[in-house]
Enzyme design. Structure first.
Site, PDB file in Angstrom:
ATOM      1  N   GLN A  68      41.843  42.802  42.036  1.00 53.78           N
ATOM      2  CA  GLN A  68      41.600  41.554  42.579  1.00 53.78           C
ATOM      3  C   GLN A  68      40.607  41.285  43.754  1.00 53.78           C
ATOM      4  O   GLN A  68      40.511  42.242  44.685  1.00 53.78           O
ATOM      5  CB  GLN A  68      43.062  40.992  42.861  1.00 53.78           C
ATOM      6  CG  GLN A  68      43.241  39.554  43.642  1.00 53.78           C
ATOM      7  CD  GLN A  68      43.011  38.479  42.329  1.00 53.78           C
ATOM      8  OE1 GLN A  68      43.179  38.785  41.130  1.00 53.78           O
ATOM      9  NE2 GLN A  68      42.732  37.297  42.678  1.00 53.78           N
ATOM     10  N   LYS A 120      49.453  36.888  37.106  1.00 45.72           N
ATOM     11  CA  LYS A 120      48.543  37.486  35.970  1.00 45.72           C
ATOM     12  C   LYS A 120      49.703  38.492  35.435  1.00 45.72           C
ATOM     13  O   LYS A 120      49.734  38.574  34.323  1.00 45.72           O
ATOM     14  CB  LYS A 120      47.603  38.253  36.609  1.00 45.72           C
ATOM     15  CG  LYS A 120      46.143  37.241  37.039  1.00 45.72           C
ATOM     16  CD  LYS A 120      45.172  37.948  37.865  1.00 45.72           C
ATOM     17  CE  LYS A 120      44.238  36.790  38.106  1.00 45.72           C
ATOM     18  NZ  LYS A 120      42.996  37.418  38.947  1.00 45.72           N
ATOM     19  N   ASP A 158      37.847  41.448  33.481  1.00 49.26           N
ATOM     20  CA  ASP A 158      37.372  40.601  34.457  1.00 49.26           C
ATOM     21  C   ASP A 158      35.742  40.161  33.709  1.00 49.26           C
ATOM     22  O   ASP A 158      35.276  38.988  34.134  1.00 49.26           O
ATOM     23  CB  ASP A 158      37.174  41.071  35.634  1.00 49.26           C
ATOM     24  CG  ASP A 158      38.327  40.356  36.678  1.00 49.26           C
ATOM     25  OD1 ASP A 158      38.794  39.297  36.151  1.00 49.26           O
ATOM     26  OD2 ASP A 158      39.014  40.889  37.266  1.00 49.26           O
TER      27      ASP A 158
HETATM   28  N1  GUN Z   1      39.443  36.371  42.622  1.00 49.54           N
HETATM   29  C1  GUN Z   1      39.364  35.209  42.381  1.00 49.54           C
HETATM   30  N2  GUN Z   1      39.147  34.869  41.134  1.00 49.54           N
HETATM   31  C2  GUN Z   1      39.164  36.151  40.632  1.00 49.54           C
HETATM   32  C3  GUN Z   1      38.974  36.730  38.947  1.00 49.54           C
HETATM   33  O1  GUN Z   1      38.884  35.839  38.204  1.00 49.54           O
HETATM   34  N3  GUN Z   1      39.370  37.871  38.992  1.00 49.54           N
HETATM   35  C4  GUN Z   1      39.481  38.834  40.066  1.00 49.54           C
HETATM   36  N4  GUN Z   1      39.674  40.087  39.608  1.00 49.54           N
HETATM   37  N5  GUN Z   1      39.394  38.397  41.303  1.00 49.54           N
HETATM   38  C5  GUN Z   1      39.228  36.928  41.354  1.00 49.54           C
END
Ligand code: GUN
Length: 313
Positions: free
Chosen positions: A98, A54, A121
């Site tokens: 995350q 990311k 998110d």
């Molecule tokens: N863990 C798995 N998918 C995601 C996501 O889309 N965002 C975040 N913050 N954590 C995740």
């Protein structure tokens, strides 16, 4: 084998190329560089890889990335403190924590502590509520990516029967809301659903996010269905002993019946990151608008913030 293979990686690359141009224009014209803060707590290897990707892809499109890495023993109060600092920093436009977080951390409290306008998110209760009401807000990234892929492959979603297998807050629930907004008939099923094969067989559009390798069999499918496989499952091949990533849908079986299907990997996954970067750009643009509005006496925003002061005092 008639299905076309949906190239999520190629689509994500095109979206990122557009975002790179948007970011360059924002920097040149508005002196505004979108900034994304990512927070990783602990040392889950899969999460480490996701967060690194990311951050790296953010930088590739010109978004500044701030990476925070905290030890697994971090407590809720310390994490809330970091989030509060990032909320208060006008140069930070997007905040991503995350998931999963270590069990001892209050996940709901952390997600709801993120300023909704920086919640790239789309997990904050306010953004989830906005989505449920069909009001503009930041939309979760994987569902947003799914909607882009569907729009590319179907001329009109209206009236089609969409079956979503999986009801997580990250994918299944928000995606069901987006499909409803697109005027699909929506069925949300999950691994405990009675007669899952029968429900899957109703789908013109099938999105599977159940985290169960090979759950969906080819002979369950309606001919002509468009399938998005969100599953990312690491399995060990019983014959060769090597590890590989598979989806929730039996890909080879589905090819005979589907009109189109995403591969795993290379399908929905890359769209998730591209949509995260898009949300960061949207959040940065919105932040500038908020500052402008609150600085204009008499504007609705100015009026609202004055009212708030009155209520507080
Ligand atoms: N863990 C798995 N998918 C995601 C996501 O889309 N965002 C975040 N913050 N954590 C995740």
């Amino acid at each position: 084998m008639g299905a076309s293979i949906i190239d999520g990686r190629g689509r994500a690359d095109r979206l990122c190329a557009e975002l790179a141009m948007d970011v360059a224009a924002m920097i040149a014209q508005d002196n505004l560089r979108p900034t994304l803060a990512t927070i990783l707590v602990g040392d889950d290897p899969a999460s480490e890889i996701y967060v690194r990707r990311k951050a790296e892809q953010a930088e590739q499109v010109g978004i500044r990335s701030l990476r925070f890495r905290l030890p697994a023993e971090t407590d809720t109060a310390s994490l809330l403190g970091l989030v509060a600092g990032l909320n208060a920093d006008p140069d930070v436009h997007g905040i991503l924590v995350q998931l999963p977080l270590p069990d001892h951390i209050d996940r709901a409290a952390i997600l709801d502590a993120i300023e909704p306008g920086k919640d790239v998110d789309g997990f904050h209760t306010l953004n989830a509520g906005r989505l449920a009401l069909g009001v503009t807000g930041l939309v979760p990234c994987t569902p947003a990516g799914c909607m882009i892929l569907l729009a590319d492959h179907l001329s009109d979603l209206q009236g089609r029967h969409a079956v979503v297998v999986g009801c997580s807050n990250i994918v299944g629930r928000p995606l069901a809301q987006l499909l409803l907004q697109a005027r699909c008939t929506v069925t949300v099923a999950h691994i405990h659903s009675v007669n899952l094969p029968g429900l899957v067989g109703l789908a013109d559009i099938l999105v599977v996010a159940a985290g169960s390798p090979g759950l969906i069999r080819g002979d369950w499918l309606k001919f002509g269905v468009v399938i998005l496989d969100v599953g990312i499952n690491r399995i060990t091949d019983p014959v060769t002993g090597t590890a590989r990533i598979v989806g929730d849908v039996r890909f080879n079986e589905a090819l005979d019946r589907a009109a189109a299907i995403t591969p795993v990997p290379g399908g929905v996954g890359p769209m998730t990151i591209a949509c995260l970067l898009r949300n960061t750009v949207i959040a940065a643009r919105q932040s500038r608008k908020r500052t402008m509005f609150t600085n204009i006496p008499g504007s609705a925003e100015h009026h609202r913030s004055n009212m708030q002061e009155e209520v507080i005092s």
